[in-house]
Scaffold this motif. Structure first.
Motif, PDB file in Angstrom:
ATOM      1  N   GLU A   1      -2.451   4.432  -4.177  1.00  0.00           N
ATOM      2  CA  GLU A   1      -2.410   4.114  -2.744  1.00  0.00           C
ATOM      3  C   GLU A   1      -3.093   5.143  -1.844  1.00  0.00           C
ATOM      4  O   GLU A   1      -2.465   5.743  -0.974  1.00  0.00           O
ATOM      5  CB  GLU A   1      -0.959   3.918  -2.284  1.00  0.00           C
ATOM      6  CG  GLU A   1       0.002   5.039  -2.668  1.00  0.00           C
ATOM      7  CD  GLU A   1       1.402   4.807  -2.095  1.00  0.00           C
ATOM      8  OE1 GLU A   1       1.526   4.614  -0.877  1.00  0.00           O
ATOM      9  OE2 GLU A   1       2.362   4.818  -2.892  1.00  0.00           O
TER      10      GLU A   1
ATOM     11  N   ASP B   1       6.121  -2.503  -4.633  1.00  0.00           N
ATOM     12  CA  ASP B   1       5.551  -1.672  -3.568  1.00  0.00           C
ATOM     13  C   ASP B   1       4.076  -2.027  -3.442  1.00  0.00           C
ATOM     14  O   ASP B   1       3.337  -1.927  -4.429  1.00  0.00           O
ATOM     15  CB  ASP B   1       5.724  -0.186  -3.958  1.00  0.00           C
ATOM     16  CG  ASP B   1       5.337   0.776  -2.843  1.00  0.00           C
ATOM     17  OD1 ASP B   1       5.051   0.327  -1.714  1.00  0.00           O
ATOM     18  OD2 ASP B   1       5.331   1.996  -3.117  1.00  0.00           O
ATOM     19  N   MET B   2       3.655  -2.485  -2.269  1.00  0.00           N
ATOM     20  CA  MET B   2       2.227  -2.754  -2.064  1.00  0.00           C
ATOM     21  C   MET B   2       1.848  -2.499  -0.618  1.00  0.00           C
ATOM     22  O   MET B   2       2.685  -2.562   0.277  1.00  0.00           O
ATOM     23  CB  MET B   2       1.874  -4.201  -2.442  1.00  0.00           C
ATOM     24  CG  MET B   2       2.466  -5.257  -1.527  1.00  0.00           C
ATOM     25  SD  MET B   2       1.960  -6.942  -1.983  1.00  0.00           S
ATOM     26  CE  MET B   2       0.322  -7.011  -1.235  1.00  0.00           C
ATOM     27  N   THR B   3       0.581  -2.177  -0.414  1.00  0.00           N
ATOM     28  CA  THR B   3       0.049  -2.030   0.941  1.00  0.00           C
ATOM     29  C   THR B   3      -1.256  -2.803   1.047  1.00  0.00           C
ATOM     30  O   THR B   3      -2.094  -2.725   0.135  1.00  0.00           O
ATOM     31  CB  THR B   3      -0.255  -0.552   1.272  1.00  0.00           C
ATOM     32  OG1 THR B   3       0.898   0.242   1.010  1.00  0.00           O
ATOM     33  CG2 THR B   3      -0.645  -0.385   2.737  1.00  0.00           C
TER      34      THR B   3
HETATM   35 ZN    ZN Z   1       4.049   1.382  -0.336  1.00  0.00          ZN
END
Ligand code: ZN
Ligand code: ZN
Length: 356
Positions: free
Chosen positions: A319, A226-228
Motif C-alpha cells: 500500500e 484491507d484495501m485502498t
Molecule cells: Zn488499508
C-alpha cells in the motif's frame, strides 16, 4: 481449524525459549490456539496440556467453541484462577507486549515465589504470520466481500456528499453482505484531505474536483480484509494522472517483488525506488505494508530495512501512497498471498484511475 496442531507447533517454541509453559492473554492469540472468541480469557499452554480460563458469562460459549484445551470457569479473578494451574518451579512465559504494567504486578503477587516469570513476546504471532489453508480460505472470503463494497462506494460518491455518508454507504453494504463488522474505522478522505494518510471520514463535503482516498475492510469469520482505492472527482489533469500513475507503478513494483526468501525490506524498497525516481520519494511517508489475518495489523511489517524473509502462506498488504500537503494524495492497497513460487494478488478490484 486444527487447533491441536497449532498448539503442537507452539510447544517447541516454548521449549526453545527455555520455558515450561506460556500464559497467553492476547485474545487473538487465544482464538488462534483454541477457537475461543470471548472477551475475557487466559490460556495456559504447557508441554502436555492446555487450560483455558474464562468467567461465568462464557460457560456455554466456551463449551461450544474451545478445542484442544480444558475449560475452567474462574470463581475469583481470571489470573487468580489461572495461577492455580501453574506448577511450582515453572519457568512461565507471559505476553509482556499485551499486558499492562498494572496487570503484570498483580500477576507477580499472585504467583508463588518458586515460579520464574519471563517476558516472552511474539511466540504465537510468529506462528500466525504463516496462514494455513483454512485461514487462507477465510481471508479470500473476507477480501471478496470487502472488494464488493467498492461499487457501493462509487455509487455514493458525488460532489457535495459528505465523507461520512460515503463511509456509511460502505459500512451499510458490508453489514447487508454479512460482514461481522469493519476491520478498522473506514477512511474516506477527499480533496485536500486526501493528503492525510489516515483521514477518517468526516462531515466534510466532497469537492467538485480532486482525489478521494477510500481505505476500508471487513471482518468475516474472524478474518480481516484491507484495501485502498483512490478515485478522482472531475476529469483529472496531467499532474493528477502523473501522481496516480507513479503510485500505481510503485504498488505494482512492490507486488512483483514478493516471493519466498525476499525480505520485507526489499519489497518496501521496490515501491520506494519507483516513487524516488518520480521525484515523489519524500512524500511517501509510511511503510509499504503489513500482515493481515485475525488482526488488521499483524506480523510481518513491510517497512524500510526490515530483514524478515517472506515465506509461503504469509498474507500482507502492499500500500504505497503519496501525500502532497494542501494539495491531495493517492494510495493504492491490495492484499497479496506469498505462494511457493511467488505471489498471488488477492484483491480483485481494478487499479485503473476512475474519474467520477
Ligand atoms: Zn488499508
Ligand atoms: Zn493496510
Amino acid at each position: 481449524m486444527d487447533y491441536a496442531s497449532r498448539q503442537q507447533r507452539l510447544r517447541p517454541q516454548i521449549a526453545q525459549h527455555s520455558l515450561d509453559a506460556l500464559l497467553v492473554t492476547h485474545l487473538p492469540n487465544i482464538r488462534y490456539l483454541c477457537g475461543f472468541t470471548g472477551s475475557n480469557a487466559a490460556l495456559l499452554v504447557s508441554a502436555r496440556s492446555s487450560v483455558l480460563v474464562t468467567d461465568g458469562r462464557y460457560t456455554t460459549q466456551a463449551r461450544d467453541e474451545v478445542e484442544a484445551a480444558r475449560v475452567v470457569i474462574a470463581k475469583g479473578g481470571l489470573l487468580a484462577d489461572t495461577v492455580k494451574h501453574v506448577r511450582s518451579r515453572t519457568a512461565l512465559g507471559f505476553e509482556a507486549d499485551h499486558m499492562t504494567v498494572a496487570t503484570q504486578s498483580t500477576f507477580k503477587k499472585l504467583l508463588p515465589q518458586v515460579v520464574r516469570l519471563k517476558p516472552a513476546n511474539g511466540l504465537v504471532e510468529r506462528l500466525r504470520c504463516i496462514k494455513d489453508a483454512e485461514e487462507i480460505a477465510h481471508l479470500r472470503r473476507a477480501v471478496a466481500l470487502g472488494s464488493s463494497l467498492f461499487d457501493h462506494a462509487l455509487k455514493a460518491i458525488a460532489p457535495g456528499v459528505s465523507e461520512a455518508e460515503v463511509a456509511g454507504a460502505i459500512e451499510y453494504a458490508a453489514r447487508r453482505a454479512g460482514a461481522d463488522g469493519m476491520s478498522f474505522e473506514t477512511i474516506v478522505a477527499a480533496g485536500k484531505r486526501s493528503a492525510l494518510p489516515h483521514g477518517r471520514a468526516t462531515a466534510a463535503r466532497l469537492p467538485r474536483r480532486g482525489f478521494v482516498v477510500l481505505d476500508f475492510g471487513v471482518i468475516l469469520g474472524g478474518y480481516c480484509s484491507d484495501m485502498t482505492r483512490t478515485v478522482h472527482l472531475g476529469k483529472p489533469g496531467a499532474r493528477a494522472r502523473a501522481l496516480y500513475g507513479a503510485v500505481r507503478e510503485a504498488q505494482q513494483a512492490a507486488s512483483q517483488a514478493v516471493r519466498p526468501g525476499v525480505t520485507t525490506g526489499e519489497v518496501d524498497a521496490a515501491a520506494r525506488r519507483v516513487l524516488q525516481r518520480a521525484g515523489l520519494g519524500r512524500w511517501f511517508t509510511h511503510s509499504t505494508g503489513h500482515g493481515v489475518g485475525l488482526e488488521i495489523h499483524e506480523a510481518p511489517r513491510v517497512a524500510r530495512s526490515q530483514a524478515e524473509e517472506l515465506r509461503p502462506g504469509m498474507v500482507i498488504t502492499i500500500e504505497p501512497g503519496v501525500y502532497l500537503p494542501g494539495e491531495g494524495g493517492v494510495r493504492i492497497e491490495d492484499m497479496v498471498l506469498v505462494t511457493e513460487r511467488g505471489v498471488e494478488v488477492l484483491t480483485p478490484t481494478t487499479k485503473e484511475l476512475i474519474s467520477l
